[in-house]
Design a protein around this motif. Structure first.
Motif, mmCIF file in Angstrom:
data_model
loop_
_atom_site.group_PDB
_atom_site.id
_atom_site.type_symbol
_atom_site.label_atom_id
_atom_site.label_comp_id
_atom_site.label_asym_id
_atom_site.label_seq_id
_atom_site.Cartn_x
_atom_site.Cartn_y
_atom_site.Cartn_z
ATOM 1 N N ILE A 35 -10.375 -27.726 -27.682
ATOM 2 C CA ILE A 35 -9.343 -28.648 -27.170
ATOM 3 C C ILE A 35 -7.966 -28.152 -27.611
ATOM 4 C CG2 ILE A 35 -8.507 -31.032 -27.225
ATOM 5 C CD1 ILE A 35 -11.469 -31.821 -27.767
ATOM 6 N N ASP A 36 -7.869 -27.730 -28.883
ATOM 7 C CA ASP A 36 -6.608 -27.160 -29.388
ATOM 8 C C ASP A 36 -6.225 -25.918 -28.600
ATOM 9 O OD1 ASP A 36 -6.307 -28.986 -31.292
ATOM 10 O OD2 ASP A 36 -6.812 -27.694 -32.992
ATOM 11 N N GLU A 37 -7.218 -25.010 -28.494
ATOM 12 C CA GLU A 37 -6.931 -23.719 -27.872
ATOM 13 C C GLU A 37 -6.589 -23.872 -26.395
ATOM 14 O OE1 GLU A 37 -6.427 -21.042 -29.366
ATOM 15 O OE2 GLU A 37 -7.056 -21.723 -31.327
ATOM 16 N N LYS A 38 -7.333 -24.752 -25.734
ATOM 17 C CA LYS A 38 -7.085 -24.944 -24.307
ATOM 18 C C LYS A 38 -5.682 -25.515 -24.086
ATOM 19 C CE LYS A 38 -8.499 -27.838 -20.493
ATOM 20 N NZ LYS A 38 -9.416 -28.831 -19.958
ATOM 21 N N SER A 39 -5.283 -26.464 -24.947
ATOM 22 C CA SER A 39 -3.971 -27.087 -24.737
ATOM 23 C C SER A 39 -2.833 -26.083 -24.945
ATOM 24 C CB SER A 39 -3.785 -28.306 -25.651
ATOM 25 O OG SER A 39 -3.960 -27.931 -26.977
ATOM 26 N N LYS A 40 -3.099 -25.023 -25.718
ATOM 27 C CA LYS A 40 -2.071 -23.982 -25.866
ATOM 28 C C LYS A 40 -2.136 -22.964 -24.737
ATOM 29 C CE LYS A 40 -3.287 -22.659 -29.970
ATOM 30 N NZ LYS A 40 -3.400 -21.655 -31.014
ATOM 31 N N SER A 71 1.111 -21.203 -47.602
ATOM 32 C CA SER A 71 0.739 -20.844 -46.231
ATOM 33 C C SER A 71 1.958 -21.103 -45.348
ATOM 34 C CB SER A 71 -0.424 -21.705 -45.748
ATOM 35 O OG SER A 71 0.034 -23.019 -45.486
ATOM 36 N N ASP A 72 1.799 -20.862 -44.071
ATOM 37 C CA ASP A 72 2.935 -21.158 -43.183
ATOM 38 C C ASP A 72 2.751 -22.537 -42.556
ATOM 39 O OD1 ASP A 72 0.948 -20.810 -41.397
ATOM 40 O OD2 ASP A 72 1.996 -19.370 -40.138
ATOM 41 N N TRP A 73 2.018 -23.421 -43.290
ATOM 42 C CA TRP A 73 1.778 -24.797 -42.851
ATOM 43 C C TRP A 73 1.134 -24.808 -41.470
ATOM 44 C CZ3 TRP A 73 2.571 -28.711 -46.327
ATOM 45 C CH2 TRP A 73 3.284 -28.336 -47.468
ATOM 46 N N ASN A 74 0.265 -23.794 -41.267
ATOM 47 C CA ASN A 74 -0.517 -23.709 -40.038
ATOM 48 C C ASN A 74 0.328 -23.483 -38.790
ATOM 49 O OD1 ASN A 74 -3.150 -23.431 -39.757
ATOM 50 N ND2 ASN A 74 -3.675 -25.605 -39.903
ATOM 51 N N ILE A 75 1.587 -23.106 -38.992
ATOM 52 C CA ILE A 75 2.446 -22.876 -37.832
ATOM 53 C C ILE A 75 2.008 -21.594 -37.121
ATOM 54 C CG2 ILE A 75 4.772 -22.037 -37.285
ATOM 55 C CD1 ILE A 75 5.802 -24.362 -38.957
ATOM 56 N N GLY A 76 1.432 -20.663 -37.904
ATOM 57 C CA GLY A 76 1.026 -19.379 -37.341
ATOM 58 C C GLY A 76 0.108 -19.527 -36.142
ATOM 59 N N LYS A 77 -0.728 -20.572 -36.173
ATOM 60 C CA LYS A 77 -1.706 -20.691 -35.094
ATOM 61 C C LYS A 77 -1.032 -21.031 -33.757
ATOM 62 C CE LYS A 77 -3.083 -25.535 -35.444
ATOM 63 N NZ LYS A 77 -4.148 -26.470 -35.695
ATOM 64 N N PHE A 78 0.226 -21.458 -33.814
ATOM 65 C CA PHE A 78 0.918 -21.757 -32.568
ATOM 66 C C PHE A 78 1.557 -20.518 -31.940
ATOM 67 C CE2 PHE A 78 0.993 -25.835 -34.822
ATOM 68 C CZ PHE A 78 0.329 -26.597 -33.879
ATOM 69 N N TYR A 100 -2.796 -23.228 -8.912
ATOM 70 C CA TYR A 100 -4.035 -23.417 -9.671
ATOM 71 C C TYR A 100 -3.707 -23.810 -11.118
ATOM 72 C CZ TYR A 100 -6.845 -20.934 -6.123
ATOM 73 O OH TYR A 100 -7.485 -20.548 -4.979
ATOM 74 N N HIS A 101 -4.500 -24.740 -11.628
ATOM 75 C CA HIS A 101 -4.468 -25.027 -13.065
ATOM 76 C C HIS A 101 -5.538 -24.145 -13.685
ATOM 77 C CE1 HIS A 101 -1.873 -28.546 -12.501
ATOM 78 N NE2 HIS A 101 -2.473 -28.590 -11.338
ATOM 79 N N VAL A 102 -5.140 -23.329 -14.654
ATOM 80 C CA VAL A 102 -6.001 -22.231 -15.088
ATOM 81 C C VAL A 102 -6.282 -22.301 -16.590
ATOM 82 C CG1 VAL A 102 -6.009 -19.715 -15.400
ATOM 83 C CG2 VAL A 102 -5.262 -20.687 -13.220
ATOM 84 N N ILE A 103 -7.543 -21.959 -16.941
ATOM 85 C CA ILE A 103 -7.931 -21.820 -18.353
ATOM 86 C C ILE A 103 -8.546 -20.434 -18.551
ATOM 87 C CG2 ILE A 103 -8.259 -24.257 -18.933
ATOM 88 C CD1 ILE A 103 -11.182 -23.982 -18.169
ATOM 89 N N PRO A 104 -8.602 -19.967 -19.804
ATOM 90 C CA PRO A 104 -9.180 -18.640 -20.038
ATOM 91 C C PRO A 104 -10.708 -18.687 -20.039
ATOM 92 C CG PRO A 104 -8.275 -19.556 -22.076
ATOM 93 C CD PRO A 104 -8.014 -20.561 -21.016
ATOM 94 N N TYR A 105 -11.313 -17.607 -19.585
ATOM 95 C CA TYR A 105 -12.771 -17.491 -19.646
ATOM 96 C C TYR A 105 -13.135 -16.086 -20.081
ATOM 97 C CZ TYR A 105 -17.633 -17.048 -18.502
ATOM 98 O OH TYR A 105 -18.977 -16.808 -18.608
ATOM 99 N N ALA A 106 -13.987 -15.986 -21.095
ATOM 100 C CA ALA A 106 -14.479 -14.671 -21.516
ATOM 101 C C ALA A 106 -15.883 -14.842 -22.063
ATOM 102 C CB ALA A 106 -13.571 -14.063 -22.583
#
Ligand code: FES
Length: 348
Positions: A234-239, A175-182, A213-219
């Motif tokens: 938590i992972d996704e939000k921090s990215k 695998s790509d050592w999970n780097i892909g998710k970044f 504004y500090h912004v997060i995604p919403y869908a």
């Protein structure tokens, strides 16, 4: 007597006081252990050592079973269960080996007191020879050659334990050592911009010049496993975290290709510092500079979030934005490049 010097006889310490004499008390009388005289006690100790190494084997097997059988549950409760189960397995695997070795040495090996005089740090060849001989004697003294069951237990525990560490790593080979998710975040075309942490959707008309504004995604249709409240969120939000500001459009310097990435002076950039990933959040309204509190990298929000000071090596990635039919701010796509430190550039 002061603690400045240890003396024997009547000598003077560094402080000038006459030190009291003392007699070397020698080694306390040897108290034989039960196992030294009672073969049954020695056998009992041996069984305990075997049991402790067997505990290690069980811990290792338990870790492997947990690794392969626990569901890939990304909820906070699921991740906690995985961590606790794997942690306990590894703890027993290591503890069994450690306690087994200690109990073996304390109850089955020779119990002679040894006195060693202080000497120069470097050992002479003769001393090294003696040390090697001691190791050989120790190996002989451990009785590993004659205690077959014990030998099997210790070899099993030591041989199996590395599997508990190696198997999870081997699972990543190829695998790509999970780097892909970044490389990507959950921003995509049409995802609305919402305030962090309340999740309130932001209408472009409500954003005044000079505000930040500090912004997060919403869908609505965001994937189940990355909804707020899940561990992955938590992972996704921090990215995906964004800092959005509005300024007079005349103050903005935009390259030709980014002309339509802002809306009426509103620009949105990743909040993850491109140095080592701290959240950049100190916005200076007059200069439009955004400061990272960790090592003072400073980005110019009026000019593509370019680095104007500090150790960061590239601008903050921009989130192209626009408004939808209801006047809400929405993303046009994901960030134009991966967020955070530039690991991905080095992997090309
Ligand atoms: S992490 Fe931002 S300057 Fe170092």
């Amino acid at each position: 007597m002061t603690d400045s010097q240890v003396v024997s006889g009547s000598e003077t310490s560094h402080s000038g006081e006459v030190a009291e004499s003392f007699q070397d008390p020698g080694i306390p009388a040897h108290v034989p252990r039960l196992g030294d005289s009672d073969p049954k006690a020695a056998k009992r100790s041996e069984r305990i050592v075997v049991a402790l190494f067997a505990l290690s084997v069980i811990g290792t097997i338990g870790t492997l079973v947990a690794f392969f059988t626990l569901p890939d549950d990304t909820s906070i409760a699921g991740v906690r269960t995985q961590n606790v189960t794997l942690g306990l397995g590894l703890a027993f695997a290591l503890l069994g080996i450690g306690l087994g070795a200690i109990h073996w040495a304390k109850t089955l090996m020779s119990d002679h007191e040894v006195v060693e005089d202080r000497h120069a740090t470097a050992s002479s060849p003769e001393v090294r020879e003696i040390a090697i001989q001691h190791l050989k004697d120790g190996a002989k003294d451990s009785g590993i050659e004659r205690r077959g069951v014990l030998k099997g237990a210790v070899v099993s525990a030591l041989a199996l334990f590395p599997l508990a560490l190696a198997v999870p790593l081997i699972g990543e080979v190829g695998s790509d050592w999970n780097i892909g998710k970044f490389r990507h975040t959950i921003w995509r075309r049409g995802v609305r911009l919402a305030t962090d942490p309340t999740g309130r959707l932001i209408k472009a008309a409500d954003v005044t010049i000079g505000s930040a504004y500090h912004v997060i995604p919403y869908a609505e249709d965001i994937a189940e496993e990355v909804r707020p409240g899940t561990h992955s969120w938590i992972d996704e939000k921090s990215k995906a975290i964004v800092l959005m500001v509005r300024m007079d459009p005349r103050e903005l310097t935009e390259s030709e290709e980014r002309k339509d990435w802002s809306h009426n002076g509103i620009v949105a950039y990743s909040k993850v510092c491109t140095h080592v990933g701290c959240p950049v959040a100190l916005y200076e309204r007059q200069t439009h500079h955004l400061l990272c509190p960790c090592h003072q990298s400073t980005f110019d929000m009026a000019d593509g979030a370019k680095v104007v000071f500090g150790p960061a090596k590239r601008p903050l990635p921009q989130l192209p934005i626009t408004v939808d039919d209801d006047g809400y701010l929405v993303a046009q796509s994901d960030f134009h490049e991966p967020v955070g430190p530039s690991f991905w550039e080095r992997l090309k």
